[in-house]
Design a protein around this motif. Structure first.
Motif, PDB file in Angstrom:
ATOM      1  N   ASP A 277      -4.617  -8.458   4.055  1.00  0.00           N
ATOM      2  CA  ASP A 277      -3.565  -8.220   4.573  1.00  0.00           C
ATOM      3  C   ASP A 277      -2.615  -9.272   3.723  1.00  0.00           C
TER       4      ASP A 277
ATOM      5  N   ASP B 131      -3.306  -3.501  -2.816  1.00  0.00           N
ATOM      6  CA  ASP B 131      -3.791  -3.867  -1.397  1.00  0.00           C
ATOM      7  C   ASP B 131      -3.748  -5.503  -1.895  1.00  0.00           C
TER       8      ASP B 131
ATOM      9  N   ASP C  48       0.900  -1.296   0.068  1.00  0.00           N
ATOM     10  CA  ASP C  48      -0.096  -0.063   0.007  1.00  0.00           C
ATOM     11  C   ASP C  48       0.903   1.286   0.010  1.00  0.00           C
TER      12      ASP C  48
ATOM     13  N   MET D 292      -1.401  -4.301   5.262  1.00  0.00           N
ATOM     14  CA  MET D 292      -2.180  -3.500   4.006  1.00  0.00           C
ATOM     15  C   MET D 292      -3.785  -3.476   4.137  1.00  0.00           C
ATOM     16  N   PRO D 293      -4.368  -2.587   3.552  1.00  0.00           N
ATOM     17  CA  PRO D 293      -5.744  -2.567   3.722  1.00  0.00           C
ATOM     18  C   PRO D 293      -6.422  -3.602   2.985  1.00  0.00           C
ATOM     19  N   GLU D 294      -7.784  -3.855   3.066  1.00  0.00           N
ATOM     20  CA  GLU D 294      -8.544  -4.548   2.294  1.00  0.00           C
ATOM     21  C   GLU D 294      -8.004  -6.211   2.814  1.00  0.00           C
TER      22      GLU D 294
END
Length: 132
Positions: free
Chosen positions: A63, A37, A13, A59-61
């Protein structure tokens, strides 16, 4: 130039990491796609066959843990080798990542040269990684 023209997916990200790693690996002759992501990483991994997936852990969404597990459980043949990169390195993280089937584990910030070495096979997988 690269001995093998590996197809490589980078998931991180942080824009600068994606950009610098993409540039460095493209210059070595690898085919590189980067996403920001884990969700996009898994979509890309379904759509194309990658030799290596380089993913950040945080990371978002989705990982990096989920990316690693999903790829390891997928029916993709041959399975991509997953290289985990993280700024949050701890010995137990490294151990857990390798137990879950990651090919290699690299701590930021010094990732570019290490990853080039791993891709070139200059580091024979995990034993050499453990000695640093």
């Amino acid at each position: 130039k690269a001995i093998h023209s590996y197809k490589i997916l980078i998931a991180d990200d942080e824009y600068l990491i994606r950009w610098s790693l993409s540039q460095a690996l493209s210059q070595e002759g690898y085919e590189v796609i980067s996403v920001e992501d884990g969700k996009k990483a898994l979509e890309a991994a379904k759509a194309y066959h990658f030799d290596f997936v380089i993913t950040d852990l945080v990371m978002p969404e989705l990982d990096g843990w989920q990316v690693l597990e999903t790829i390891r459980q997928s029916q993709i043949q041959p399975p991509p080798r997953v290289i985990i990169i993280t700024a949050h390195g701890k010995d137990e993280t490294k151990k857990a990542v390798l137990e879950k089937g990651a090919w290699a584990y690299v701590e930021k910030p010094y990732i570019i040269d290490r990853i080039k070495d791993i891709l070139k096979g200059n580091l024979t997988r995990l034993d050499d990684l453990n000695s640093h």
